[in-house]
Write a protein that holds these residues in place. Sequence first.
Motif, PDB file in Angstrom:
ATOM      1  N   LEU A 179     -10.045 -27.642 -19.297  1.00  0.00           N
ATOM      2  CA  LEU A 179     -11.166 -27.133 -18.507  1.00  0.00           C
ATOM      3  C   LEU A 179     -10.670 -26.443 -17.233  1.00  0.00           C
ATOM      4  O   LEU A 179     -11.160 -25.372 -16.862  1.00  0.00           O
ATOM      5  CB  LEU A 179     -12.124 -28.272 -18.154  1.00  0.00           C
ATOM      6  N   ALA A 180      -9.690 -27.062 -16.570  1.00  0.00           N
ATOM      7  CA  ALA A 180      -9.136 -26.455 -15.354  1.00  0.00           C
ATOM      8  C   ALA A 180      -8.435 -25.136 -15.689  1.00  0.00           C
ATOM      9  O   ALA A 180      -8.524 -24.159 -14.932  1.00  0.00           O
ATOM     10  CB  ALA A 180      -8.161 -27.420 -14.691  1.00  0.00           C
ATOM     11  N   TYR A 181      -7.759 -25.112 -16.819  1.00  0.00           N
ATOM     12  CA  TYR A 181      -7.069 -23.903 -17.283  1.00  0.00           C
ATOM     13  C   TYR A 181      -8.072 -22.780 -17.547  1.00  0.00           C
ATOM     14  O   TYR A 181      -7.867 -21.642 -17.120  1.00  0.00           O
ATOM     15  CB  TYR A 181      -6.294 -24.246 -18.552  1.00  0.00           C
ATOM     16  N   LYS A 182      -9.169 -23.104 -18.241  1.00  0.00           N
ATOM     17  CA  LYS A 182     -10.189 -22.080 -18.532  1.00  0.00           C
ATOM     18  C   LYS A 182     -10.745 -21.495 -17.241  1.00  0.00           C
ATOM     19  O   LYS A 182     -10.928 -20.274 -17.128  1.00  0.00           O
ATOM     20  CB  LYS A 182     -11.319 -22.671 -19.371  1.00  0.00           C
ATOM     21  N   ALA A 183     -11.004 -22.356 -16.264  1.00  0.00           N
ATOM     22  CA  ALA A 183     -11.511 -21.876 -14.982  1.00  0.00           C
ATOM     23  C   ALA A 183     -10.478 -21.006 -14.274  1.00  0.00           C
ATOM     24  O   ALA A 183     -10.817 -19.974 -13.673  1.00  0.00           O
ATOM     25  CB  ALA A 183     -11.903 -23.062 -14.114  1.00  0.00           C
ATOM     26  N   ARG A 184      -9.210 -21.399 -14.348  1.00  0.00           N
ATOM     27  CA  ARG A 184      -8.127 -20.666 -13.684  1.00  0.00           C
ATOM     28  C   ARG A 184      -7.972 -19.275 -14.292  1.00  0.00           C
ATOM     29  O   ARG A 184      -7.881 -18.274 -13.572  1.00  0.00           O
ATOM     30  CB  ARG A 184      -6.827 -21.459 -13.833  1.00  0.00           C
ATOM     31  N   VAL A 185      -7.948 -19.219 -15.612  1.00  0.00           N
ATOM     32  CA  VAL A 185      -7.815 -17.915 -16.283  1.00  0.00           C
ATOM     33  C   VAL A 185      -9.074 -17.078 -16.064  1.00  0.00           C
ATOM     34  O   VAL A 185      -9.004 -15.875 -15.795  1.00  0.00           O
ATOM     35  CB  VAL A 185      -7.527 -18.096 -17.783  1.00  0.00           C
ATOM     36  N   GLY A 186     -10.229 -17.732 -16.150  1.00  0.00           N
ATOM     37  CA  GLY A 186     -11.493 -17.017 -15.996  1.00  0.00           C
ATOM     38  C   GLY A 186     -11.697 -16.418 -14.615  1.00  0.00           C
ATOM     39  O   GLY A 186     -12.481 -15.484 -14.451  1.00  0.00           O
ATOM     40  N   ALA A 187     -10.990 -16.946 -13.627  1.00  0.00           N
ATOM     41  CA  ALA A 187     -11.115 -16.434 -12.260  1.00  0.00           C
ATOM     42  C   ALA A 187     -10.252 -15.202 -12.015  1.00  0.00           C
ATOM     43  O   ALA A 187     -10.393 -14.538 -10.972  1.00  0.00           O
ATOM     44  CB  ALA A 187     -10.732 -17.532 -11.260  1.00  0.00           C
ATOM     45  N   ARG A 188      -9.368 -14.868 -12.937  1.00  0.00           N
ATOM     46  CA  ARG A 188      -8.493 -13.712 -12.739  1.00  0.00           C
ATOM     47  C   ARG A 188      -9.328 -12.426 -12.750  1.00  0.00           C
ATOM     48  O   ARG A 188     -10.214 -12.258 -13.603  1.00  0.00           O
ATOM     49  CB  ARG A 188      -7.421 -13.661 -13.834  1.00  0.00           C
ATOM     50  N   PRO A 189      -9.068 -11.513 -11.819  1.00  0.00           N
ATOM     51  CA  PRO A 189      -9.860 -10.286 -11.743  1.00  0.00           C
ATOM     52  C   PRO A 189      -9.900  -9.493 -13.059  1.00  0.00           C
ATOM     53  O   PRO A 189     -10.954  -8.955 -13.423  1.00  0.00           O
ATOM     54  CB  PRO A 189      -9.172  -9.493 -10.629  1.00  0.00           C
ATOM     55  N   ALA A 190      -8.777  -9.421 -13.755  1.00  0.00           N
ATOM     56  CA  ALA A 190      -8.745  -8.658 -15.010  1.00  0.00           C
ATOM     57  C   ALA A 190      -9.633  -9.311 -16.071  1.00  0.00           C
ATOM     58  O   ALA A 190     -10.280  -8.613 -16.862  1.00  0.00           O
ATOM     59  CB  ALA A 190      -7.309  -8.540 -15.527  1.00  0.00           C
ATOM     60  N   VAL A 191      -9.672 -10.630 -16.085  1.00  0.00           N
ATOM     61  CA  VAL A 191     -10.504 -11.339 -17.061  1.00  0.00           C
ATOM     62  C   VAL A 191     -11.974 -11.108 -16.735  1.00  0.00           C
ATOM     63  O   VAL A 191     -12.788 -10.810 -17.625  1.00  0.00           O
ATOM     64  CB  VAL A 191     -10.164 -12.845 -17.065  1.00  0.00           C
ATOM     65  N   GLN A 192     -12.317 -11.191 -15.459  1.00  0.00           N
ATOM     66  CA  GLN A 192     -13.702 -10.953 -15.059  1.00  0.00           C
ATOM     67  C   GLN A 192     -14.111  -9.508 -15.350  1.00  0.00           C
ATOM     68  O   GLN A 192     -15.244  -9.248 -15.767  1.00  0.00           O
ATOM     69  CB  GLN A 192     -13.886 -11.283 -13.580  1.00  0.00           C
ATOM     70  N   ALA A 193     -13.181  -8.586 -15.162  1.00  0.00           N
ATOM     71  CA  ALA A 193     -13.476  -7.175 -15.448  1.00  0.00           C
ATOM     72  C   ALA A 193     -13.713  -6.966 -16.942  1.00  0.00           C
ATOM     73  O   ALA A 193     -14.638  -6.231 -17.334  1.00  0.00           O
ATOM     74  CB  ALA A 193     -12.332  -6.295 -14.968  1.00  0.00           C
ATOM     75  N   ALA A 194     -12.907  -7.611 -17.791  1.00  0.00           N
ATOM     76  CA  ALA A 194     -13.085  -7.474 -19.241  1.00  0.00           C
ATOM     77  C   ALA A 194     -14.440  -8.035 -19.666  1.00  0.00           C
ATOM     78  O   ALA A 194     -15.161  -7.419 -20.466  1.00  0.00           O
ATOM     79  CB  ALA A 194     -11.956  -8.185 -19.982  1.00  0.00           C
ATOM     80  N   LEU A 195     -14.791  -9.197 -19.146  1.00  0.00           N
ATOM     81  CA  LEU A 195     -16.084  -9.804 -19.478  1.00  0.00           C
ATOM     82  C   LEU A 195     -17.237  -8.914 -19.031  1.00  0.00           C
ATOM     83  O   LEU A 195     -18.231  -8.747 -19.754  1.00  0.00           O
ATOM     84  CB  LEU A 195     -16.195 -11.183 -18.819  1.00  0.00           C
ATOM     85  N   THR A 196     -17.093  -8.318 -17.848  1.00  0.00           N
ATOM     86  CA  THR A 196     -18.147  -7.444 -17.333  1.00  0.00           C
ATOM     87  C   THR A 196     -18.274  -6.186 -18.180  1.00  0.00           C
ATOM     88  O   THR A 196     -19.392  -5.780 -18.551  1.00  0.00           O
ATOM     89  CB  THR A 196     -17.854  -7.072 -15.863  1.00  0.00           C
ATOM     90  N   LYS A 197     -17.143  -5.569 -18.527  1.00  0.00           N
ATOM     91  CA  LYS A 197     -17.162  -4.350 -19.323  1.00  0.00           C
ATOM     92  C   LYS A 197     -17.769  -4.584 -20.717  1.00  0.00           C
ATOM     93  O   LYS A 197     -18.358  -3.680 -21.306  1.00  0.00           O
ATOM     94  CB  LYS A 197     -15.754  -3.773 -19.462  1.00  0.00           C
ATOM     95  N   GLU A 198     -17.603  -5.798 -21.241  1.00  0.00           N
ATOM     96  CA  GLU A 198     -18.148  -6.109 -22.566  1.00  0.00           C
ATOM     97  C   GLU A 198     -19.569  -6.644 -22.507  1.00  0.00           C
ATOM     98  O   GLU A 198     -20.147  -7.031 -23.523  1.00  0.00           O
ATOM     99  CB  GLU A 198     -17.219  -7.104 -23.283  1.00  0.00           C
ATOM    100  N   GLY A 199     -20.143  -6.672 -21.294  1.00  0.00           N
ATOM    101  CA  GLY A 199     -21.516  -7.122 -21.149  1.00  0.00           C
ATOM    102  C   GLY A 199     -21.689  -8.624 -21.247  1.00  0.00           C
ATOM    103  O   GLY A 199     -22.799  -9.115 -21.492  1.00  0.00           O
ATOM    104  N   LEU A 200     -20.599  -9.362 -21.031  1.00  0.00           N
ATOM    105  CA  LEU A 200     -20.632 -10.814 -21.164  1.00  0.00           C
ATOM    106  C   LEU A 200     -20.794 -11.503 -19.819  1.00  0.00           C
ATOM    107  O   LEU A 200     -20.966 -12.723 -19.746  1.00  0.00           O
ATOM    108  CB  LEU A 200     -19.336 -11.314 -21.837  1.00  0.00           C
ATOM    109  N   MET A 201     -20.728 -10.715 -18.753  1.00  0.00           N
ATOM    110  CA  MET A 201     -20.849 -11.257 -17.409  1.00  0.00           C
ATOM    111  C   MET A 201     -21.428 -10.169 -16.520  1.00  0.00           C
ATOM    112  O   MET A 201     -21.069  -8.992 -16.657  1.00  0.00           O
ATOM    113  CB  MET A 201     -19.433 -11.660 -16.919  1.00  0.00           C
ATOM    114  N   LYS A 202     -22.333 -10.543 -15.660  1.00  0.00           N
ATOM    115  CA  LYS A 202     -22.953  -9.558 -14.784  1.00  0.00           C
ATOM    116  C   LYS A 202     -21.962  -9.127 -13.712  1.00  0.00           C
ATOM    117  O   LYS A 202     -21.214  -9.943 -13.185  1.00  0.00           O
ATOM    118  CB  LYS A 202     -24.205 -10.147 -14.117  1.00  0.00           C
TER     119      LYS A 202
END
Length: 205
Positions: A179-202
Amino acid sequence: MKLYYSPGACSLSPHIALLEAGLPYDLVKVDLKAKKLENGDDFLGINPKGQVPTLVLDSGEVVTEGPVIVQMIADKVSGKNLAPARDSAERYKLQEWLTYINSEVHKNFGPMFSPVLADDAKAFFKDRVMGKFKYLDGALAGNDYLMGKQFTVADGYLFTMLSWAERMKFDLAALPNLLAYKARVGARPAVQAALTKEGLMKAAA
């Protein structure tokens, strides 16, 4: 380069890799059921396997299979350390992780997406994936990422699998490292950008 993707599918992994690498690319959305692109073109004409991710290089060469694609991306920007050096012991460890995620986690998720598989059969595969997650939770003890302190393309792949687990309401409460790992990876700017570009995150306001 062009990355053919479907939102939230396993193509999220190379999408993260491309953004971490800082390489220029175009995104092309695929309707996996219809095997069509948004403009109506036949996706099978590009990749006869009919699967994402598919990466088309500037040369026109078509590369398929996620673990291969992410290593190719990493090797294009070796200075970013998204994969250890070729032929090194660490590189084979990375390949071990990519293979494990691909064959033991990813492939056991597949049946759970089936609209025709019975619930008890899906529960069987869910239990199998949970067993793999328990192993990964132990492997991540004391580590920020799968390879230790350094983020690699294997982490983008495992994050994608963990996002599937979240979508399918997996209870990971007993796996604090994961769970801590998922949060750590999910906080990376590139990961957030990918999620946003795919419409998975506002997008942030």
